[in-house]
Motif scaffolding. Structure first.
Motif, PDB file in Angstrom:
ATOM      1  N   LEU A  19     -21.034  -4.862  13.114  1.00 45.91           N
ATOM      2  CA  LEU A  19     -19.687  -5.192  12.665  1.00 45.91           C
ATOM      3  C   LEU A  19     -18.817  -4.947  13.844  1.00 45.91           C
ATOM      4  O   LEU A  19     -18.069  -5.597  14.228  1.00 45.91           O
ATOM      5  N   HIS A  20     -18.978  -3.830  14.545  1.00 50.44           N
ATOM      6  CA  HIS A  20     -18.204  -3.471  15.602  1.00 50.44           C
ATOM      7  C   HIS A  20     -18.400  -4.313  16.928  1.00 50.44           C
ATOM      8  O   HIS A  20     -17.341  -4.857  17.538  1.00 50.44           O
ATOM      9  N   ASP A  21     -19.725  -4.721  17.138  1.00 53.28           N
ATOM     10  CA  ASP A  21     -19.960  -5.471  18.053  1.00 53.28           C
ATOM     11  C   ASP A  21     -19.387  -6.948  18.113  1.00 53.28           C
ATOM     12  O   ASP A  21     -18.823  -7.770  19.129  1.00 53.28           O
ATOM     13  N   ALA A  22     -19.297  -7.419  16.856  1.00 53.04           N
ATOM     14  CA  ALA A  22     -19.178  -8.671  16.488  1.00 53.04           C
ATOM     15  C   ALA A  22     -17.521  -9.047  16.470  1.00 53.04           C
ATOM     16  O   ALA A  22     -16.861  -9.873  17.069  1.00 53.04           O
ATOM     17  N   THR A  23     -16.634  -7.876  15.906  1.00 56.19           N
ATOM     18  CA  THR A  23     -15.218  -8.111  15.772  1.00 56.19           C
ATOM     19  C   THR A  23     -14.588  -7.058  16.338  1.00 56.19           C
ATOM     20  O   THR A  23     -13.387  -6.995  16.483  1.00 56.19           O
ATOM     21  N   GLY A  24     -15.166  -5.942  16.904  1.00 56.32           N
ATOM     22  CA  GLY A  24     -14.304  -4.838  17.383  1.00 56.32           C
ATOM     23  C   GLY A  24     -13.745  -3.801  16.556  1.00 56.32           C
ATOM     24  O   GLY A  24     -13.003  -3.080  17.059  1.00 56.32           O
ATOM     25  N   LEU A  25     -14.004  -4.202  15.013  1.00 59.35           N
ATOM     26  CA  LEU A  25     -13.316  -3.256  14.391  1.00 59.35           C
ATOM     27  C   LEU A  25     -14.187  -1.994  13.976  1.00 59.35           C
ATOM     28  O   LEU A  25     -15.312  -1.945  14.151  1.00 59.35           O
ATOM     29  N   LEU A  26     -13.307  -0.962  14.044  1.00 62.30           N
ATOM     30  CA  LEU A  26     -13.785   0.524  14.037  1.00 62.30           C
ATOM     31  C   LEU A  26     -13.221   1.191  12.953  1.00 62.30           C
ATOM     32  O   LEU A  26     -11.989   1.593  13.075  1.00 62.30           O
ATOM     33  N   LEU A  27     -13.926   1.549  11.767  1.00 65.31           N
ATOM     34  CA  LEU A  27     -13.469   2.094  10.533  1.00 65.31           C
ATOM     35  C   LEU A  27     -12.979   3.703  11.039  1.00 65.31           C
ATOM     36  O   LEU A  27     -11.998   4.340  10.481  1.00 65.31           O
ATOM     37  N   PRO A  28     -13.930   4.427  11.528  1.00 68.41           N
ATOM     38  CA  PRO A  28     -13.698   6.079  11.742  1.00 68.41           C
ATOM     39  C   PRO A  28     -12.586   5.924  12.672  1.00 68.41           C
ATOM     40  O   PRO A  28     -12.221   5.069  13.448  1.00 68.41           O
ATOM     41  N   TYR A  29     -11.678   7.188  12.486  1.00 71.08           N
ATOM     42  CA  TYR A  29     -10.803   7.412  13.266  1.00 71.08           C
ATOM     43  C   TYR A  29      -9.372   6.605  12.834  1.00 71.08           C
ATOM     44  O   TYR A  29      -8.501   6.505  13.791  1.00 71.08           O
ATOM     45  N   SER A  30      -9.673   5.903  11.843  1.00 68.90           N
ATOM     46  CA  SER A  30      -8.559   4.929  11.559  1.00 68.90           C
ATOM     47  C   SER A  30      -7.872   5.006  10.049  1.00 68.90           C
ATOM     48  O   SER A  30      -8.755   5.626   9.169  1.00 68.90           O
ATOM     49  N   ILE A  31      -6.773   4.886   9.653  1.00 72.46           N
ATOM     50  CA  ILE A  31      -6.366   4.826   8.067  1.00 72.46           C
ATOM     51  C   ILE A  31      -7.320   4.032   7.307  1.00 72.46           C
ATOM     52  O   ILE A  31      -7.482   4.513   6.276  1.00 72.46           O
ATOM     53  N   TRP A  32      -8.023   2.909   7.841  1.00 76.47           N
ATOM     54  CA  TRP A  32      -8.843   2.149   6.979  1.00 76.47           C
ATOM     55  C   TRP A  32     -10.084   3.161   6.828  1.00 76.47           C
ATOM     56  O   TRP A  32     -10.777   3.148   5.509  1.00 76.47           O
ATOM     57  N   GLY A  33     -10.431   4.084   7.671  1.00 69.44           N
ATOM     58  CA  GLY A  33     -11.643   4.863   7.403  1.00 69.44           C
ATOM     59  C   GLY A  33     -11.175   5.936   6.273  1.00 69.44           C
ATOM     60  O   GLY A  33     -11.730   6.277   5.548  1.00 69.44           O
ATOM     61  N   VAL A  34      -9.835   6.386   6.459  1.00 67.07           N
ATOM     62  CA  VAL A  34      -9.290   7.379   5.158  1.00 67.07           C
ATOM     63  C   VAL A  34      -9.372   6.700   3.938  1.00 67.07           C
ATOM     64  O   VAL A  34     -10.039   7.272   2.887  1.00 67.07           O
ATOM     65  N   ILE A  35      -8.792   5.434   3.815  1.00 70.75           N
ATOM     66  CA  ILE A  35      -8.826   4.842   2.634  1.00 70.75           C
ATOM     67  C   ILE A  35     -10.479   4.467   2.020  1.00 70.75           C
ATOM     68  O   ILE A  35     -10.484   4.968   0.898  1.00 70.75           O
ATOM     69  N   LEU A  36     -11.092   4.135   2.993  1.00 68.67           N
ATOM     70  CA  LEU A  36     -12.557   4.126   2.476  1.00 68.67           C
ATOM     71  C   LEU A  36     -13.124   5.033   2.079  1.00 68.67           C
ATOM     72  O   LEU A  36     -13.850   5.082   0.868  1.00 68.67           O
ATOM     73  N   ALA A  37     -13.054   6.402   2.772  1.00 67.00           N
ATOM     74  CA  ALA A  37     -13.515   7.515   2.323  1.00 67.00           C
ATOM     75  C   ALA A  37     -13.085   8.122   0.968  1.00 67.00           C
ATOM     76  O   ALA A  37     -13.702   8.547  -0.024  1.00 67.00           O
ATOM     77  N   ASN A  38     -11.524   7.967   0.719  1.00 66.96           N
ATOM     78  CA  ASN A  38     -10.955   8.313  -0.572  1.00 66.96           C
ATOM     79  C   ASN A  38     -11.589   7.229  -1.622  1.00 66.96           C
ATOM     80  O   ASN A  38     -11.873   7.867  -2.660  1.00 66.96           O
ATOM     81  N   ALA A  39     -11.675   6.130  -1.252  1.00 65.18           N
ATOM     82  CA  ALA A  39     -12.063   5.237  -2.407  1.00 65.18           C
ATOM     83  C   ALA A  39     -13.317   5.536  -2.957  1.00 65.18           C
ATOM     84  O   ALA A  39     -13.660   5.406  -3.993  1.00 65.18           O
ATOM     85  N   PHE A  40     -14.277   5.793  -1.785  1.00 60.51           N
ATOM     86  CA  PHE A  40     -15.692   6.146  -2.180  1.00 60.51           C
ATOM     87  C   PHE A  40     -15.932   7.314  -3.191  1.00 60.51           C
ATOM     88  O   PHE A  40     -16.693   7.240  -4.130  1.00 60.51           O
ATOM     89  N   VAL A  41     -14.926   8.394  -3.130  1.00 59.27           N
ATOM     90  CA  VAL A  41     -14.996   9.613  -3.932  1.00 59.27           C
ATOM     91  C   VAL A  41     -14.424   9.049  -5.104  1.00 59.27           C
ATOM     92  O   VAL A  41     -14.489   9.584  -6.450  1.00 59.27           O
ATOM     93  N   ALA A  42     -13.099   8.264  -5.278  1.00 62.05           N
ATOM     94  CA  ALA A  42     -12.426   8.011  -6.452  1.00 62.05           C
ATOM     95  C   ALA A  42     -12.802   6.901  -7.329  1.00 62.05           C
ATOM     96  O   ALA A  42     -12.627   7.069  -8.831  1.00 62.05           O
ATOM     97  N   THR A  43     -13.653   5.932  -6.829  1.00 63.56           N
ATOM     98  CA  THR A  43     -13.939   4.741  -7.606  1.00 63.56           C
ATOM     99  C   THR A  43     -14.916   5.165  -8.869  1.00 63.56           C
ATOM    100  O   THR A  43     -14.641   4.565  -9.878  1.00 63.56           O
ATOM    101  N   PRO A  44     -15.909   6.073  -8.664  1.00 59.70           N
ATOM    102  CA  PRO A  44     -16.436   6.557  -9.778  1.00 59.70           C
ATOM    103  C   PRO A  44     -15.704   6.968 -11.047  1.00 59.70           C
ATOM    104  O   PRO A  44     -16.444   6.655 -12.141  1.00 59.70           O
ATOM    105  N   LEU A  45     -14.538   7.771 -10.803  1.00 57.23           N
ATOM    106  CA  LEU A  45     -14.044   8.114 -11.743  1.00 57.23           C
ATOM    107  C   LEU A  45     -13.259   6.690 -12.626  1.00 57.23           C
ATOM    108  O   LEU A  45     -13.344   6.905 -14.048  1.00 57.23           O
ATOM    109  N   VAL A  46     -12.930   5.689 -11.967  1.00 53.56           N
ATOM    110  CA  VAL A  46     -12.510   4.520 -12.543  1.00 53.56           C
ATOM    111  C   VAL A  46     -13.633   3.941 -13.418  1.00 53.56           C
ATOM    112  O   VAL A  46     -13.689   3.413 -14.659  1.00 53.56           O
TER     113      VAL A  46
END
Lengths: 281, 284
Positions: free
Chosen positions: A139-166
Motif C-alpha cells: 500500500l505504501h509503495d503504491a500510494t505513499g499512504l502511511l497509517l502509523p504516526y498519523s491520526i488515521w493510525g490512531v482512528i484505526l487502532a481505536n476502531a479496532f478495539v471499539a468495534t467488537p462492542l458494537v
C-alpha cells in the motif's frame, strides 16, 4: 456492559416485576460479594480523587499539551465510533441473521480485540499495516499512504478495539427483536433495504445508541493499541491516555488532572446512558 | 502490595464515617483478608536469619530478592540474576523492568523492593528523600546513546543531521524518560533539532519499532543497538556522545537486606562487569 442491552427490547410489562424484586434485601453472600465488587471499583477512584491537585486543576487542564491531546482524542474517538458503527452493524446483522459455516469462528475473530491485550492488537496492526507490513508495505509503495504516526493510525487502532462492542451489542439486540414487524412490513411490499432502514434500525435504535456511545468511550480510553501502532507525538498522535502516561512520569499533577476528566466524562456518560436507555426509576 | 494496603486503610477510614453500620461491618470483613495478605507477603520475603551470619556466607542467604531495573537494563539484568542465583541458590531474584520514572513512582507508592537501579541517578533523589535508601548508591554501569537504524539502512541514514530530514521516519524516547532527555540534550549540544514522528514512552517500545523497520532512524542506547536483533548502530559521530550512569541502591525498607547487600556487592564484581560489557554497557 454489552449483555445488559438484551433488556432494551423487553416490553414494558416485563420490566415491572423485575423492579419490585430489586427492593428485596439480598442474601448475605450476595451482599458480601457485591460489596467487595463495589469496593474494588470504587477504590481506584478514591485514590485518584485523593491525589487530585484541586487548586491548580484548571491550569493543568488548559496547558498546551493537554488541549492538543484532548482535541485529538475527541476527533479520533468520534471517528472511531463512526467506523465501529459503519462496520459493526452490518457484521452484527450478518452474524445474527445469516447462517453460514464457520459463523462462530467469524464471531470469535471479530470480537477477539475485546480479550486481546491492546498492545498485541497494536503490534499485529503494525505488522499488517505498517510500512513494512504484509498489506501496508504494498500500500505504501503504491500510494505513499502511511497509517502509523498519523491520526488515521490512531482512528484505526481505536476502531479496532471499539468495534467488537458494537458487534456484540447490536447482534444481541437483533436476536431479541420481535420479527413480526419486519414480516408485516415485507408483506406490505417494503423492499428489504426499506425494512432494514424503516423498521429494523429504529427498533434496535436504543441498543445501537448504547453500542455507539460505549464504543466511543472505549475509543476515548484506548492506550495500548494506539501507542504501539500509531506511536506518540504531541499534537499528532498523542491522545489523552498517552498524555496521561507520559505526564505520570514527569508531571503527576497534570496526569491526575487529565485522569479526573476522563473518569468524570466516562462516568457521567454511563450514568446518563443508564437513565436514558434502561429506565430504572 | 504495600500500596494496596495503604489505599485500603485510607478508604476504610474515610468511608466509615458516612456508611451505615451494616456497610462498615461489611468493609471490615472485606479488609481483613487483604491486610492479612499484606502481612504474609512482607513476612515471606524477609530472610529468616536476619540476625546472624556474615553477608558473604552464600549458604545463609535465602528468600526472594526484588530488583527494579530501568528498561534498558532488562536483558543484562536477567543474566545477572541467573549468575547471582548460582552463587546463592537459596535466593530467588525477581527482576521487574520498566521506564525509570515509572519504577520511581512505584517505589514512592510503596512497592516492596530491595534494590532499585534507574537509568539516571536523578531518579534516586526522590526515592532517597521520600522513601530512603540504605547506605550509599553505587555506580554499576554506564551507557551511551547512539544513532541507530534498522538492519540494511534502506533510507541511507549517515549522521545525526539526518534526524532533521522530514521525509524520514524518526523516533526518539519521550523527553520524560532518561533516554529521551539525554538524547535531546546531546542533539541540542550538537546543534541538531530533530523532527521526530514519535516520542515513544520507553526505549523498548522505540527499539521494537526500529527493529520492525517502521522507523528509519532513532536515538537509542548503545546497549540496545548491541543486543537487539535487526538494529545497526551508527555511533554518535558529533563529539562526545550523551552518557548515562546506572546507580544501584538498596531501599531502606528492603524486605531482604542481606540478599540486597550481597547483590550490590555482586554488581561490583568482575563477573558482573563482564556481563555488562558484553551487553554493550560501559564499565563504571
Amino acid at each position: 456492559m454489552t449483555s445488559t442491552t438484551a433488556s432494551t427490547s423487553a416490553p414494558e410489562s416485563a420490566r415491572r416485576p423485575a423492579r419490585r424484586t430489586a427492593r428485596e434485601l439480598p442474601p448475605w453472600p450476595i451482599a458480601l460479594l457485591a460489596g467487595i465488587g463495589v469496593v474494588l471499583f470504587a477504590l481506584p477512584l478514591v485514590g485518584l480523587v485523593a491525589r487530585a491537585p484541586w487548586t491548580g486543576l484548571w491550569a493543568h487542564l488548559s496547558s498546551r499539551f493537554v488541549v492538543d491531546a484532548a482535541v485529538l482524542s475527541v476527533v479520533s474517538s468520534i471517528a472511531a465510533a463512526a467506523v465501529a458503527a459503519l462496520v459493526g452493524v452490518p457484521l452484527a446483522w450478518v452474524l445474527a441473521r445469516v447462517s453460514f459455516p464457520g459463523r462462530s469462528v467469524v464471531r470469535a475473530l471479530v470480537t477477539l480485540p475485546m480479550v486481546l491485550p491492546p498492545v498485541v492488537g497494536g503490534a499485529a496492526l503494525l505488522f499488517a499495516l505498517g510500512r513494512r507490513g504484509v498489506v501496508g508495505g504494498p500500500l505504501h509503495d503504491a500510494t505513499g499512504l502511511l497509517l502509523p504516526y498519523s491520526i488515521w493510525g490512531v482512528i484505526l487502532a481505536n476502531a479496532f478495539v471499539a468495534t467488537p462492542l458494537v458487534i456484540l451489542t447490536v447482534e444481541g439486540a437483533l436476536r431479541n427483536l420481535d420479527r413480526q414487524y419486519e414480516h408485516a412490513a415485507a408483506t406490505l411490499g417494503a423492499s428489504r433495504l426499506r425494512v432494514l432502514w424503516r423498521v429494523t434500525l429504529p427498533m434496535i435504535g436504543p441498543a445501537l445508541g448504547v453500542a455507539v456511545v460505549v464504543a466511543w468511550a472505549r475509543a476515548l480510553g484506548e492506550f495500548g493499541a494506539t501507542v504501539t501502532f500509531a506511536g506518540s507525538l504531541g499534537g499528532r498522535t498523542q491522545t489523552l491516555p498517552l498524555a496521561v502516561f507520559v505526564a505520570l512520569e514527569s508531571n503527576r499533577d497534570a496526569a491526575v488532572a487529565i485522569s479526573l476528566v476522563l473518569v468524570a466524562l466516562s462516568l457521567g456518560l454511563l450514568i446518563a446512558l443508564r437513565d436514558r436507555w434502561w429506565p430504572s426509576r | 502490595m504495600g500500596g494496596v494496603c495503604a489505599a485500603t486503610h485510607d478508604t476504610d477510614v474515610a468511608h466509615r464515617a458516612t456508611w451505615t453500620r451494616r456497610c462498615a461491618a461489611l468493609t471490615l470483613l472485606v479488609m481483613t483478608p487483604l491486610a492479612a495478605g499484606c502481612a504474609a507477603a512482607e513476612g515471606d520475603v524477609d530472610g529468616p536469619n536476619r540476625s546472624g551470619a556474615s553477608v558473604s556466607g552464600a549458604a545463609t542467604l535465602q528468600g526472594s530478592l526484588h530488583v527494579l531495573v530501568a528498561a534498558s537494563l532488562l536483558p543484562v539484568a536477567e543474566v545477572l540474576a541467573g549468575d547471582f542465583e548460582l552463587l546463592h541458590p537459596g535466593v530467588d531474584v525477581q527482576i521487574a523492568g520498566a521506564g525509570s520514572s515509572t519504577l520511581r513512582e512505584q517505589v514512592l507508592a510503596g512497592a516492596p523492593a530491595d534494590v532499585f537501579i534507574p537509568a539516571d541517578p536523578s531518579h534516586l533523589q526522590a526515592v532517597r528523600h521520600e522513601v530512603g535508601i540504605s547506605g550509599e548508591s553505587v555506580v554499576v554501569a554506564r551507557n551511551s546513546l547512539v544513532l541507530a537504524v534498522p538492519a540494511g539502512n534502506d533510507a541511507g541514514v549517515a549522521a545525526l543531521a539526518d534526524l532533521t530530514r522530514p521525509e524520514l521516519l524518526i523516533g526518539l524516547c519521550a523527553a520524560e524518560v532518561p533516554c529521551g532527555a539525554h538524547a535531546r540534550a546531546g542533539l541540542s549540544r550538537a546543534g541538531i533539532e530533530p523532527v521526530p514522528d514519535t516520542d515513544e514512552p520507553n526505549v523498548r517500545a522505540l527499539v521494537t519499532k526500529l527493529a520492525a523497520g517502521e522507523l528509519d532512524a532513532a536515538v537509542v542506547y548503545a546497549s540496545d543497538a548491541r543486543t537487539a536483533a535487526g538494529i545497526e548502530s551508527l555511533g554518535w559521530g558529533a563529539g562526545s556522545a550523551p552518557e548515562t550512569t546506572y546507580e544501584a541502591a538498596m531501599l531502606t525498607e528492603a524486605p531482604n537486606t542481606q540478599a540486597a547487600e550481597a547483590f550490590l556487592d555482586f554488581l561490583g564484581s568482575a563477573a558482573a562487569r563482564d556481563a555488562f560489557v558484553s551487553h554493550g554497557f560501559g564499565a563504571p
